[in-house]
Design a protein around this motif. Sequence first.
Motif, mmCIF file in Angstrom:
data_model
loop_
_atom_site.group_PDB
_atom_site.id
_atom_site.type_symbol
_atom_site.label_atom_id
_atom_site.label_comp_id
_atom_site.label_asym_id
_atom_site.label_seq_id
_atom_site.Cartn_x
_atom_site.Cartn_y
_atom_site.Cartn_z
ATOM 1 N N GLY A 1 -2.424 8.255 -10.773
ATOM 2 C CA GLY A 1 -1.604 8.767 -11.886
ATOM 3 C C GLY A 1 -0.124 8.618 -11.570
ATOM 4 O O GLY A 1 0.664 8.140 -12.395
ATOM 5 N N ALA A 2 0.241 8.997 -10.346
ATOM 6 C CA ALA A 2 1.652 8.861 -9.940
ATOM 7 C C ALA A 2 2.047 7.386 -9.917
ATOM 8 O O ALA A 2 3.166 7.015 -10.318
ATOM 9 C CB ALA A 2 1.857 9.487 -8.558
ATOM 10 N N LEU A 3 1.099 6.537 -9.482
ATOM 11 C CA LEU A 3 1.410 5.097 -9.441
ATOM 12 C C LEU A 3 1.687 4.568 -10.848
ATOM 13 O O LEU A 3 2.557 3.723 -11.046
ATOM 14 C CB LEU A 3 0.245 4.333 -8.783
ATOM 15 C CG LEU A 3 0.450 2.823 -8.631
ATOM 16 C CD1 LEU A 3 1.691 2.515 -7.793
ATOM 17 C CD2 LEU A 3 -0.790 2.174 -7.983
ATOM 18 N N GLU A 4 0.948 5.119 -11.820
ATOM 19 C CA GLU A 4 1.171 4.694 -13.207
ATOM 20 C C GLU A 4 2.632 4.949 -13.607
ATOM 21 O O GLU A 4 3.269 4.131 -14.269
ATOM 22 C CB GLU A 4 0.222 5.484 -14.119
ATOM 23 C CG GLU A 4 0.007 4.884 -15.471
ATOM 24 C CD GLU A 4 -0.923 5.780 -16.303
ATOM 25 O OE1 GLU A 4 -1.939 6.289 -15.765
ATOM 26 O OE2 GLU A 4 -0.594 5.987 -17.482
ATOM 27 N N ILE B 1 -4.525 5.271 -3.157
ATOM 28 C CA ILE B 1 -5.821 5.945 -3.164
ATOM 29 C C ILE B 1 -6.021 6.565 -4.556
ATOM 30 O O ILE B 1 -5.039 6.810 -5.287
ATOM 31 C CB ILE B 1 -5.883 7.027 -2.053
ATOM 32 C CG1 ILE B 1 -4.634 7.914 -2.077
ATOM 33 C CG2 ILE B 1 -6.051 6.380 -0.688
ATOM 34 C CD1 ILE B 1 -4.688 9.086 -1.117
ATOM 35 N N GLU B 2 -7.262 6.807 -4.891
ATOM 36 C CA GLU B 2 -7.603 7.274 -6.248
ATOM 37 C C GLU B 2 -6.735 8.462 -6.721
ATOM 38 O O GLU B 2 -6.194 8.418 -7.821
ATOM 39 C CB GLU B 2 -9.115 7.600 -6.263
ATOM 40 C CG GLU B 2 -9.665 8.132 -7.557
ATOM 41 C CD GLU B 2 -9.523 7.165 -8.721
ATOM 42 O OE1 GLU B 2 -9.765 5.955 -8.543
ATOM 43 O OE2 GLU B 2 -9.140 7.641 -9.804
ATOM 44 N N THR C 1 -3.781 -0.778 -8.355
ATOM 45 C CA THR C 1 -5.224 -0.714 -8.073
ATOM 46 C C THR C 1 -5.517 0.211 -6.901
ATOM 47 O O THR C 1 -4.651 0.420 -6.035
ATOM 48 C CB THR C 1 -5.768 -2.133 -7.776
ATOM 49 O OG1 THR C 1 -7.184 -2.048 -7.560
ATOM 50 C CG2 THR C 1 -5.133 -2.758 -6.550
ATOM 51 N N CYS C 2 -6.739 0.738 -6.878
ATOM 52 C CA CYS C 2 -7.188 1.437 -5.667
ATOM 53 C C CYS C 2 -8.313 0.640 -5.009
ATOM 54 O O CYS C 2 -8.999 1.146 -4.127
ATOM 55 C CB CYS C 2 -7.563 2.886 -5.938
ATOM 56 S SG CYS C 2 -8.780 3.101 -7.219
ATOM 57 N N ASP C 3 -8.486 -0.598 -5.437
ATOM 58 C CA ASP C 3 -9.507 -1.466 -4.856
ATOM 59 C C ASP C 3 -8.831 -2.447 -3.888
ATOM 60 O O ASP C 3 -7.971 -3.234 -4.291
ATOM 61 C CB ASP C 3 -10.207 -2.230 -5.996
ATOM 62 C CG ASP C 3 -11.247 -3.178 -5.465
ATOM 63 O OD1 ASP C 3 -12.401 -2.773 -5.345
ATOM 64 O OD2 ASP C 3 -10.892 -4.330 -5.126
ATOM 65 N N THR D 1 0.851 -1.195 0.000
ATOM 66 C CA THR D 1 0.000 0.000 0.000
ATOM 67 C C THR D 1 0.889 1.249 0.000
ATOM 68 O O THR D 1 2.050 1.197 0.425
ATOM 69 C CB THR D 1 -0.933 0.031 1.225
ATOM 70 O OG1 THR D 1 -0.136 0.252 2.398
ATOM 71 C CG2 THR D 1 -1.734 -1.253 1.375
ATOM 72 N N GLY D 2 0.334 2.336 -0.486
ATOM 73 C CA GLY D 2 1.130 3.569 -0.565
ATOM 74 C C GLY D 2 2.237 3.432 -1.585
ATOM 75 O O GLY D 2 3.311 4.035 -1.462
#
Length: 328
Positions: A48-51, A43-44, A71-73, A10-11
């Motif tokens: 974009g940064a995660l991408e 988190i939603e 994912t954010c799920d 996470t994070g």
Amino acid sequence: MKAPITVSVTGAAGQIGYALLTRIASGSMFGLDQPVNLRLIEIEPAMGALEGTVMELDDCAFPLLNEIVPTCDLNEGFRDSNWALLVGSVPRKAGMERNDLLGINGKIFTGQGQAIAANAASGVRTLVVGNPCNTNCLIAMNNAAGLPKDQFFAMTRLDENRAKSQLAAKAGVHSSDVTNLCIWGNHSATQYPDFTNTRIKGQVVTDVILDREWLEGEFISTVQQRGAAIIKARGASSAASAANGVVDTVRSLTTPTPEGDWTSVAVCSDGSYGIPEGLIASMPIRSDGKTWEVVQGVVLDEFSRAKVDASVAELASEREAVADLIPS
Ligand code: NAD
Ligand code: LMR
């Protein structure tokens, strides 16, 4: 080739995530023959940064990286997970104590505990890094109905590494010469880096470092305040050393502890050393690579006992503060 291990982080778009993911994917965490699947949870607003982080992981072409799921799920993020690394949460700013974050971060760990219990692989192990990590771990563990409590951990390995580095510098040795160093209690300014049982090249520390005033004073406070010192210097909390602490923690729990040594991790207390049952407290641990046990018989002198008790009292008061997040 072994079957891949699935690791949820996470994070994942945060600073620790950035430093941690390449260490996992390159084989530093589980070994150079162990493929990994990464389930990266954000988190939603941070998707974009995660991408971008995922693009960089792709660009590393790691031979051991089998699959990445951003994912954010939470259900998707913890599905079939073997290790859940709970990093995502807000870091403190200068002038704050870590438990000032309880009101902001604590609630994150109810839903995550539930989602781990509902979706992860059997035997999933959970390591909480997000602060205040002991009490966040307590929240996750108590919301993960049906999962064994001995599979929940909170990170104090960074503190152990910091303490070893300070002692090594003082003694003029390498940090790998320092063994049997236990951080007791909370990952907070009350933690107790126990120098009384620590060894340097096999000798008790107090026979090597004769400056007792330094050991009881500056050494302890430097370790307790190291996180704050880094925030002051960098303007952001520790990240590379924190990610390294995560790698070291998982390796210590998945490989046998060297003969005679121990390591620090916060675990669910079984009452050992008079630490109230159920608190997530750091203590000396040994692992056979699969299961772990609290090392018994470590002698706590009067000075050490008082320090351990103070940190445990803080953990008990944090537990009271989050009582509404813990199902009865
Ligand atoms: P950061 O702000 O750079 O990154 C945190 C990430 O978590 C962000 O990308 C954010 O979007 C994400 N996030 C927030 N809420 C989330 C949620 N509900 N689900 C999933 N993701 C979420 O912070 P960082 O520097 O990476 O630090 C993360 C945490 O680790 C902080 O709480 C920090 O205090 C703690 N920390 C602990 C230790 C330790 O030794 N235990 C060491 C260093 C940092
Ligand atoms: C650390 O010890 O570096 C982290 O817990 C971050 C902090 O707030 O000190």
